[in-house]
Every structure is written in structure tokens, then in C-alpha cells.
Design a protein around this motif. Structure first.
Motif, short mmCIF file in Angstrom:
data_model
loop_
_atom_site.label_atom_id
_atom_site.label_comp_id
_atom_site.label_asym_id
_atom_site.label_seq_id
_atom_site.Cartn_x
_atom_site.Cartn_y
_atom_site.Cartn_z
N ASN A 412 0.85 -1.19 0.00
CA ASN A 412 0.00 0.00 0.00
C ASN A 412 0.89 1.24 0.00
O ASN A 412 1.34 1.72 1.04
CB ASN A 412 -0.92 0.00 1.22
N ALA A 413 1.17 1.75 -1.18
CA ALA A 413 2.01 2.93 -1.32
C ALA A 413 1.21 4.16 -1.72
O ALA A 413 1.78 5.18 -2.09
CB ALA A 413 3.11 2.67 -2.37
N LEU A 414 -0.12 4.06 -1.63
CA LEU A 414 -0.98 5.18 -2.02
C LEU A 414 -1.30 6.10 -0.86
O LEU A 414 -1.44 7.31 -1.05
CB LEU A 414 -2.28 4.64 -2.62
N GLU A 415 -1.42 5.56 0.33
CA GLU A 415 -1.77 6.37 1.50
C GLU A 415 -0.50 6.82 2.20
O GLU A 415 0.30 6.01 2.65
CB GLU A 415 -2.66 5.56 2.44
N THR A 416 -0.32 8.12 2.30
CA THR A 416 0.89 8.69 2.89
C THR A 416 0.67 9.19 4.31
O THR A 416 1.53 9.86 4.88
CB THR A 416 1.40 9.86 2.02
N ARG A 417 -0.51 8.90 4.85
CA ARG A 417 -0.80 9.21 6.25
C ARG A 417 -1.35 7.95 6.91
O ARG A 417 -1.50 6.91 6.26
CB ARG A 417 -1.82 10.35 6.36
N LEU A 418 -1.69 8.03 8.19
CA LEU A 418 -2.27 6.89 8.88
C LEU A 418 -3.54 6.45 8.17
O LEU A 418 -4.47 7.24 8.00
CB LEU A 418 -2.60 7.27 10.33
N PRO A 419 -3.61 5.19 7.70
CA PRO A 419 -4.82 4.74 7.00
C PRO A 419 -6.05 4.77 7.91
O PRO A 419 -6.05 4.14 8.97
CB PRO A 419 -4.46 3.30 6.59
N VAL A 420 -7.06 5.52 7.50
CA VAL A 420 -8.30 5.63 8.26
C VAL A 420 -9.43 5.05 7.43
O VAL A 420 -9.52 5.31 6.22
CB VAL A 420 -8.60 7.11 8.62
N ARG A 421 -10.29 4.26 8.07
CA ARG A 421 -11.42 3.66 7.37
C ARG A 421 -12.73 4.12 8.01
O ARG A 421 -12.77 4.50 9.17
CB ARG A 421 -11.34 2.13 7.43
N VAL A 422 -13.80 4.07 7.23
CA VAL A 422 -15.12 4.52 7.69
C VAL A 422 -15.96 3.29 8.03
O VAL A 422 -16.15 2.41 7.19
CB VAL A 422 -15.83 5.36 6.61
N ARG A 423 -16.44 3.24 9.24
CA ARG A 423 -17.37 2.19 9.65
C ARG A 423 -18.79 2.71 9.47
O ARG A 423 -19.18 3.70 10.09
CB ARG A 423 -17.12 1.78 11.09
#
Length: 448
Positions: A412-423
Motif C-alpha cells: 500500500n504505497a498510495l496512502e501517505t498518512r495513517l490509513p483511516v477507514r469509515v465504519r
């Protein structure tokens, strides 16, 4: 050993180390070691075991240019160090040891704080953009050395500011260089030999630094005129950056960061061709277009895409922009448009592991942005299958072709910050089941 059979010891590269004949009973057991030329044996002392089969094909070009840039940097660092010592009062009877110590302590303190802040803020962005940060590190380093040259000619307070600034730049250089080198080493090591590869790189840097110090010692004795020092620094710094640029240009990363993914997806949209890492490495930019820049097919519309939290996506409403909201089973997307410019924000849902499919859709939307205006953007995004729509089956075939072309789809080289997901949940706070997710819906609003 059976009679008449010959056996060999071979290394990972397939080279014969020793030849064995005879079984020791009917025939004499003989062992004949392969004679390795001295020059070749010396070279192997600085290369990973089993080279070239234990590293990627871009390892040698990168290390060659990296060694040349390190040699130039060793000489410039000696010139800069001499200027710093002069600025601290070495050789001057009027200089105060206490004042020099305070300058040193102040510079070191602020530089260490800068190290912590920079690592915290940019740490996660370095691996996806390791080529950019590897080159940026040497820009920081050279800028710090040019500041060092100013210290002898400045009074105390300006000198303090210059020393602190140079220290901060070196701190940024250290964080960016060390982290990006770790990522590059992991790319080069293909047989789990990361530790040994780093050890050999340390040996290479030791030899190059020693040579640079020897040549630099001669240079600092011969070049003392200030104008000549500045001229030499400019030449050496130019060579240093040029070699570093060639080094990172030679690297063929197999991870898909934002720029590489955009290049690959646009080429597929235009020609149906899947580019391999070697082809993309020739097209990608080291300093530009690495943060999510997108554009339409004609280039009339340009914009920027980024990953965001659900709150950032819903709460960001710039004045004068048309807004379009999209929702799929895997992400929420907001698109803001004004004139020839647009913004995109993507909030990924909890079940999503890789953001690659969402980024493909963003590139696809941007690519058809100009064409969508013919029927009006509102109708385009409200359509069940907007212009350029690619279904899940097609995406799977595209990603399979990417894997076959040599791309690492797991990274995963697309996210340059902490990966956050939506529940996603109902009004009671219970997460919705996947089958209950509503179909893609679209909403438009305008904020004047």
C-alpha cells in the motif's frame, strides 16, 4: 561418491566454488578449488553474496551513482566543517570557548527536536515516496553546507541563526535519507538478504568516505581563498545532486504509489496497455507530480486527489465550487469543481484493505472530466454507469495484468498518512451488513 561421477560446490549465482572427483575408495578423492582473480574477489567483498542473482537488476546502477555522489559529498563536508570551525573561533585568540559551546548546544538541541517532529509528521510518507525523499535528503544536506560557509563572516546572533538552520536541515536530511534508504534496500533485496545487503552497503560507504576524506584533505590545504571555496562548493554540490538524481532515476520500484498508479491507469485508459515498472520509471518525475495530481484527457481540467476521513470529506465546502458526492460499496468520494480545476477526496470503508481500486476510479473520473461536461456533470455522476465506467470484473482483469507485469499489488504505497477507514452503521450505531449497503447514490450541491 560413485565411481566416475564429478560433483561441484556452487554459489547462488551458479559459479563453481570447488570441483570434486573420485570416491576415496576405488579412486582418489580430489578437491579442486576454483581460483578467483584477486580483483574479482576484492569486488565481491563489497557486493551481496550471490550477486547479481540475489538483488534486483537496478541495484548496480543505483549503487554506482550513489558511491559517486557520496565521494563528492565527503569533500564538500570537509570544506563546510572547516568553515564551521572558523565560525566557532578555532584559531582565534578573541573567541570565547563558552560562546562556541552555547552555539553548539543550541544548534544540537533544536536539530534533535526537528528530527522528532519531521519523523512524526512525514514518517509514513517516506516509504511510498522513497525516491523523492532520497533526493530531497541531499538537497537538505547541500543547503546546510552552504549555510555553514556563511558562519565565519557573521556576528554572533546571525551566526546562531545560521548554525541552528543548518542543524535543522541536517536533521531533516538524516530522517529522510535513513528512512528512504531502508525502503530502497528492501526493494533491492530479493532473497531475504536485507541485513547482508545493508552490511555491504556500509562497507561501500566506508571505502568511498575514506577516499573522499583523503582527496578532501588535499583540497582543504590547497583551496583557502573564499571565492575559490564557494566556486568549488557549487561545482561539487552540482555533481553531488546530479549523481544522486541519476541514482534514484535508475531505481525501478514495483510498488504503485500515487504517481506510478496514475501513469499506469492513464496508459490503460488511453491505449489498453499495461506498463511494467521499467517503463514507468522512465516516465515518473522525482520532484513533481507525486502527491496526487490528476488531469483530464485533454488536459483542460487539472486537479488533486487525496484520501481523507469521513468528516473531512463531508465538512469541506469551499466557496464557489460545485460539489458531487458518490458512494460505492468500498468508498465515499467527493468531487469539487470550479473552472478548470477540481479536487477529489476519498474516504475508504472499513472492509477495504487496498485503496488501489478507489484510486483507479479517481483517475478514471478525472480522465473523463472534460467529456462529462458535454451532458452536464450532474447527469454524469447521477448515472448508474457514468462515462468511462469500469465494472469489478474488468478491474480484476486489469489488476491481474498488473501483477503479471511485475507490480507488487500487496504494498500500500498510495496512502501517505495513517490509513483511516469509515465504519458504516445504522441510526443505532450498528454497522450495516454488506448486503444492506445502498446502491451508488449521487448528490450535488453548490456553495457560493
Amino acid at each position: 561418491m560413485s565411481s566416475g561421477k564429478t560433483c561441484y560446490d556452487i554459489d547462488p549465482a551458479g559459479d563453481v566454488l570447488c570441483t570434486y572427483t573420485g570416491d576415496g575408495q576405488k579412486e582418489p578423492f580430489l578437491a579442486t578449488k576454483t581460483v578467483v582473480p584477486t580483483a574479482k574477489a576484492l569486488l565481491y567483498a563489497f557486493l551481496p553474496a550471490g550477486y547479481p542473482h540475489t538483488v534486483t537488476t537496478d541495484y548496480l546502477p543505483y549503487q554506482t551513482y550513489d558511491s559517486l555522489q557520496a565521494f563528492a559529498s565527503s569533500i564538500t563536508s570537509l570544506l563546510a566543517s572547516r568553515a564551521v570551525l572558523e565560525g566557532l573561533g578555532v584559531g582565534s585568540s578573541e573567541a570565547s570557548p563558552t560562546g562556541a559551546l552555547i552555539l553548539k548546544i543550541t544548534g544540537d538541541t533544536i536539530s534533535r527536536i526537528a528530527t522528532i517532529l519531521f519523523a512524526h509528521r512525514m514518517g509514513q510518507a517516506i516509504e511510498p515516496e522513497c525516491k523523492f525523499y532520497r533526493f530531497l535528503a541531499d538537497i537538505f544536506n547541500d543547503a546546510a553546507q552552504f549555510l555553514d560557509l556563511l558562519t565565519p563572516a557573521l556576528p554572533y546572533l546571525p551566526k546562531l541563526g545560521v548554525i541552528v538552520s543548518a542543524g535543522v536541515l541536517r536533521s531533516l536530511c538524516g530522517v529522510a535519507a535513513n528512512a528512504s534508504k531502508a525502503s530502497l534496500s528492501a526493494h533491492f533485496a530479493v532473497t531475504g538478504n536485507l541485513a547482508e545487503l545493508n552490511a555491504k552497503e556500509a562497507s561501500q560507504e566506508t571505502v568511498v568516505s575514506l577516499l573522499g576524506m583523503l582527496v578532501g584533505s588535499l583540497v582543504v590545504r590547497l583551496v583557502e581563498d573564499k571565492h575559490k571555496v564557494w566556486g568549488l562548493m557549487i561545482i561539487l554540490a552540482g555533481c553531488h545532486l546530479a549523481m544522486n538524481y541519476r541514482a534514484v532515476r535508475a531505481v525501478r520500484m514495483t510498488s504503485l504509489n500515487r504517481q506510478r498508479a496514475t501513469i499506469v491507469f492513464r496508459e490503460w485508459l488511453e491505449s489498453g496497455t499495461v506498463l511494467n515498472p521499467a517503463q514507468v520509471s522512465q516516465r515518473e518525475s522525482i520532484l513533481m507530480n507525486g502527491r496526487g495530481e490528476l488531469s483530464s484527457k485533454t488536459g483542460d481540467y487539472t486537479g488533486f486527489c487525496d484520501f481523507a476521513t469521513y468528516g473531512e470529506l463531508k465538512g469541506w465546502n469551499p466557496r464557489g465550487y460545485h460539489r458531487y458526492d458518490l458512494e460505492t460499496k468500498t468508498y465515499f468520494m467527493g468531487i469539487w469543481h470550479r473552472g478548470g480545476y477540481f479536487y477529489m477526496k476519498i474516504a475508504l470503508k472499513e472492509t477495504v484493505k487496498s485503496p488501489l481500486a478507489a484510486w483507479f476510479d479517481a483517475v478514471n473520473h478525472a480522465y473523463h472530466f472534460g467529456s462529462a461536461f458535454k451532458d452536464g456533470l450532474e447527469s454524469h455522476y447521477k448515472s448508474e454507469k457514468p462515462l468511462g465506467y469500469v465494472d469489478e470484473e474488468q478491474k480484476e482483469s486489469i489488476f491481474a495484468a498488473l501483477g503479471a507485469a511485475g507490480w507488487d499489488l500487496e504494498a500500500n504505497a498510495l496512502e501517505t498518512r495513517l490509513p483511516v477507514r469509515v465504519r458504516v452503521g445504522d441510526k443505532k450505531g450498528t454497522p450495516e451488513k454488506e448486503g444492506l449497503l445502498r446502491h451508488p447514490g449521487h448528490q450535488e450541491s453548490k456553495h457560493d
